[in-house]
Scaffold this motif. Structure first.
Motif, PDB file in Angstrom:
ATOM      1  N   LEU A 184       4.219 -69.784   4.444  1.00  0.00           N
ATOM      2  CA  LEU A 184       3.897 -69.504   6.149  1.00  0.00           C
ATOM      3  C   LEU A 184       4.529 -70.753   6.837  1.00  0.00           C
ATOM      4  N   LYS A 185       3.898 -71.916   6.404  1.00  0.00           N
ATOM      5  CA  LYS A 185       4.306 -73.270   6.861  1.00  0.00           C
ATOM      6  C   LYS A 185       5.247 -74.007   5.700  1.00  0.00           C
ATOM      7  N   GLY A 217      -2.218 -78.278  10.516  1.00  0.00           N
ATOM      8  CA  GLY A 217      -1.976 -77.988  12.169  1.00  0.00           C
ATOM      9  C   GLY A 217      -1.489 -76.789  12.231  1.00  0.00           C
ATOM     10  N   PHE A 218      -1.123 -76.714  13.747  1.00  0.00           N
ATOM     11  CA  PHE A 218      -0.664 -75.248  14.130  1.00  0.00           C
ATOM     12  C   PHE A 218       0.656 -75.360  14.332  1.00  0.00           C
ATOM     13  N   ALA A 219       1.401 -74.388  14.139  1.00  0.00           N
ATOM     14  CA  ALA A 219       2.770 -74.247  14.163  1.00  0.00           C
ATOM     15  C   ALA A 219       3.330 -72.714  14.272  1.00  0.00           C
ATOM     16  N   GLU A 220       4.432 -72.510  15.114  1.00  0.00           N
ATOM     17  CA  GLU A 220       4.922 -70.964  15.119  1.00  0.00           C
ATOM     18  C   GLU A 220       6.479 -70.962  14.174  1.00  0.00           C
ATOM     19  N   THR A 221       6.110 -70.322  13.238  1.00  0.00           N
ATOM     20  CA  THR A 221       7.397 -70.087  12.382  1.00  0.00           C
ATOM     21  C   THR A 221       7.841 -68.959  12.297  1.00  0.00           C
ATOM     22  N   THR A 222       8.936 -68.753  11.441  1.00  0.00           N
ATOM     23  CA  THR A 222       9.603 -67.402  11.451  1.00  0.00           C
ATOM     24  C   THR A 222       9.804 -67.196   9.908  1.00  0.00           C
ATOM     25  N   VAL A 223       9.249 -65.844   9.590  1.00  0.00           N
ATOM     26  CA  VAL A 223       8.984 -65.786   8.285  1.00  0.00           C
ATOM     27  C   VAL A 223       9.759 -64.352   8.120  1.00  0.00           C
ATOM     28  N   ASP A 224      10.965 -64.248   7.051  1.00  0.00           N
ATOM     29  CA  ASP A 224      11.358 -62.689   6.920  1.00  0.00           C
ATOM     30  C   ASP A 224      11.740 -62.273   8.122  1.00  0.00           C
ATOM     31  N   GLY A 225      12.391 -63.151   9.306  1.00  0.00           N
ATOM     32  CA  GLY A 225      12.802 -62.698  10.704  1.00  0.00           C
ATOM     33  C   GLY A 225      11.581 -62.312  11.523  1.00  0.00           C
ATOM     34  N   VAL A 238       0.818 -69.878  12.683  1.00  0.00           N
ATOM     35  CA  VAL A 238       0.099 -70.300  11.595  1.00  0.00           C
ATOM     36  C   VAL A 238      -0.701 -71.739  11.618  1.00  0.00           C
ATOM     37  N   TYR A 239      -1.802 -71.623  10.897  1.00  0.00           N
ATOM     38  CA  TYR A 239      -2.406 -72.913  10.858  1.00  0.00           C
ATOM     39  C   TYR A 239      -2.598 -73.261   9.502  1.00  0.00           C
ATOM     40  N   ALA A 240      -2.348 -74.645   9.136  1.00  0.00           N
ATOM     41  CA  ALA A 240      -2.534 -75.198   7.853  1.00  0.00           C
ATOM     42  C   ALA A 240      -3.749 -76.157   7.628  1.00  0.00           C
TER      43      ALA A 240
END
Length: 482
Positions: free
Chosen positions: A111-112, A118-126, A131-133
């Motif tokens: 996911l990251k 920390g926090f982030a906005e990602t793209t997974v499979d479009g 996400v928080y890690a």
């Protein structure tokens, strides 16, 4: 003919409804927009807090032998149950290389991908994810917890739909309430409108005002005042027409009789006598017509429109018109005038003076005397302009003096035939000018006298020192002012 769309907004109901609903609609739109922004930020904050708590709990809950457990079989739910969770997915990675285990439905890719805490906005499979890690103290284990952004937008859309639906229902309910209240409040106005439509043209009775709203009641009260004035004017017209028809019937019949006698008379002396009577009847009819016209003019006069009238000039002008009448009857007129002005209508005051002088000369015998005075006097500590006309004729009995101002009333036993309009005109004009009218004895304790006290006109000229009146004029001479 088609009505313009703007005509609808002339209705108070439509105006009130449009203004109130438009104001509420603007308020609701602004409020919902602010709430959407606030809820979006609030939801994002809640999401971040929830993701951080879940990730931290998972790290603290993992055993150190996680590597040996990753290949073990998992438990499953009973056949009649299924998992419909909050679509929160998490992954546990060992040393950033091997996926130890994942939640049901979570993607297999990280996911990251950068494996930074920390926090982030990602793209997974479009698909966009929040996400928080979080890693353990040794850095061997990292838990990544995420939630799709579509879930957040679905929550916001569901909340916005609910808010808009509630707002529309409230606006519809408010519209029905406002329309009902306005319709109920204007029922008395509609009743007044129906009453006016079914009323006869000459019905001037006041409109009912008991159940009217306070905002409309003064308007209807003004209509009632106007109806009362119209009723008074109409009654005055009816009375004038009836009185004029009654008074003109008799002299016209007499004129016809005298004319027939003159036409059928064989003796020239009889014809001449009939013509003299016919001439006298014409004079009386002309005088009656003139008084009826004066009465009509006084009835339509407006008390609010006044001017400064030099009363002494008006009196002298009117007396000059009666010079030949006094000469023919060998009467004497004495004028005792001082400069004085009053506020009023010059035509109406001229009618008043003419009727007073005409009445005095008419009932004063030959070789009699009439005194007309106009001066400023002090009465009860204030200055008034007093107009007085007195004669030395037969006078009026005391018990008849209150009735001489009634329209068409004549004192019984008098030799002169009058119409009974002259003194009633005097009373009407005096009332219109706020003058006090009094009656009493005439000259030297004989005859009849009438005097009227007027309020002086504003900025009236200073009263000069009175001068002694000139002696009475000899019969046959014109009157002179003192």
């Amino acid at each position: 003919m088609k009505k313009s769309p703007c005509v609808k907004f002339h209705s108070l109901r439509v105006r009130l409804l449009v203004v109130v609903l438009s104001t509420l609609l603007v308020f609701w739109v602004v409020w919902i927009g602010c709430q959407v922004v606030t809820m979006s930020r609030h939801q994002t904050g809640q999401w971040d807090s929830m993701l951080r708590d879940i990730g931290t709990q998972i790290v603290l809950s993992m055993p150190t032998e996680l590597g040996r457990l990753s290949t073990s079989e998992r438990f499953s739910l009973p056949v009649n149950q299924s998992y419909k969770g909050d679509k929160i997915s998490f992954q546990a990675w060992l040393h950033g290389k091997r996926l130890a285990f994942t939640s049901p439905g979570a993607p297999d890719t990280p996911l990251k991908p950068d494996f930074a805490d920390g926090f982030a906005e990602t793209t997974v499979d479009g698909e966009r994810w929040r996400v928080y890690a979080v890693s353990d103290a040794t850095g061997a284990l990292q838990v990544q917890v995420g939630k799709p952004k579509t879930v957040l937008m679905a929550d916001l859309e569901r909340w916005s739909t609910l808010s808009l639906t509630t707002a529309v229902l409230v606006l519809l309910l408010l519209k029905a309430s406002i329309w009902g209240v306005v319709h109920w409040s204007f029922k008395p106005v509609t009743a007044v409108q129906r009453a006016l439509r079914t009323r006869s043209p000459l019905d001037f009775h006041p409109l009912p005002t008991e159940r009217l709203p306070n905002e409309v009641r003064p308007l209807v009260a003004s209509f009632n005042t106007l109806l009362s004035q119209l009723d008074t004017a109409m009654q005055t017209e009816k009375r004038f027409i009836a009185d004029a028809a009654h008074e003109l019937r008799t002299p016209l019949a007499a004129l016809l009789a005298h004319a027939q006698l003159a036409a059928e008379a064989d003796d020239p002396q009889e014809a001449k006598a009939a013509l003299r009577r016919l001439t006298a009847g014409v004079e009386r009819s002309a005088r009656l017509s003139e008084q009826l016209l004066d009465l009509a003019r006084v009835d339509v006069s407006k008390p609010g429109q006044s001017e400064t009238v030099p009363l002494y000039e008006t009196v002298e002008m009117v007396v000059r018109d009666f010079e030949m009448v006094a000469v023919q009857k060998k009467q004497r007129i004495v004028l005792d005038l001082e400069p004085c002005t009053v506020a009023g209508h010059v035509d109406a005051i001229g009618i008043l003076v003419r009727n007073l002088v005409d009445n005095a000369l008419r009932y004063t015998p030959a070789s009699g005397r009439c005194v007309v005075s106009c001066r400023t006097e002090a009465v009860d500590g204030r200055d008034v302009v007093r107009l007085k006309v007195a004669d030395n004729g037969p006078g009026v009995p005391v018990d008849e003096r209150e009735r001489i101002f009634d329209r068409f009333y004549r004192v019984p036993g008098t030799g002169e035939r009058g119409s009974g309009i002259g003194l009633s005109l005097v009373a009407r004009i005096a009332q219109m000018h706020g003058a006090r009218i009094c009656v009493g004895e005439g000259i030297d304790g004989r005859g009849f006298g009438i005097w009227l006290d007027f309020e002086p006109a504003p900025q009236a000229p200073v009263r000069p020192a009175p001068r002694e009146p000139q002696p009475p004029l000899a019969p046959g001479r014109a009157p002179q002012a003192a």
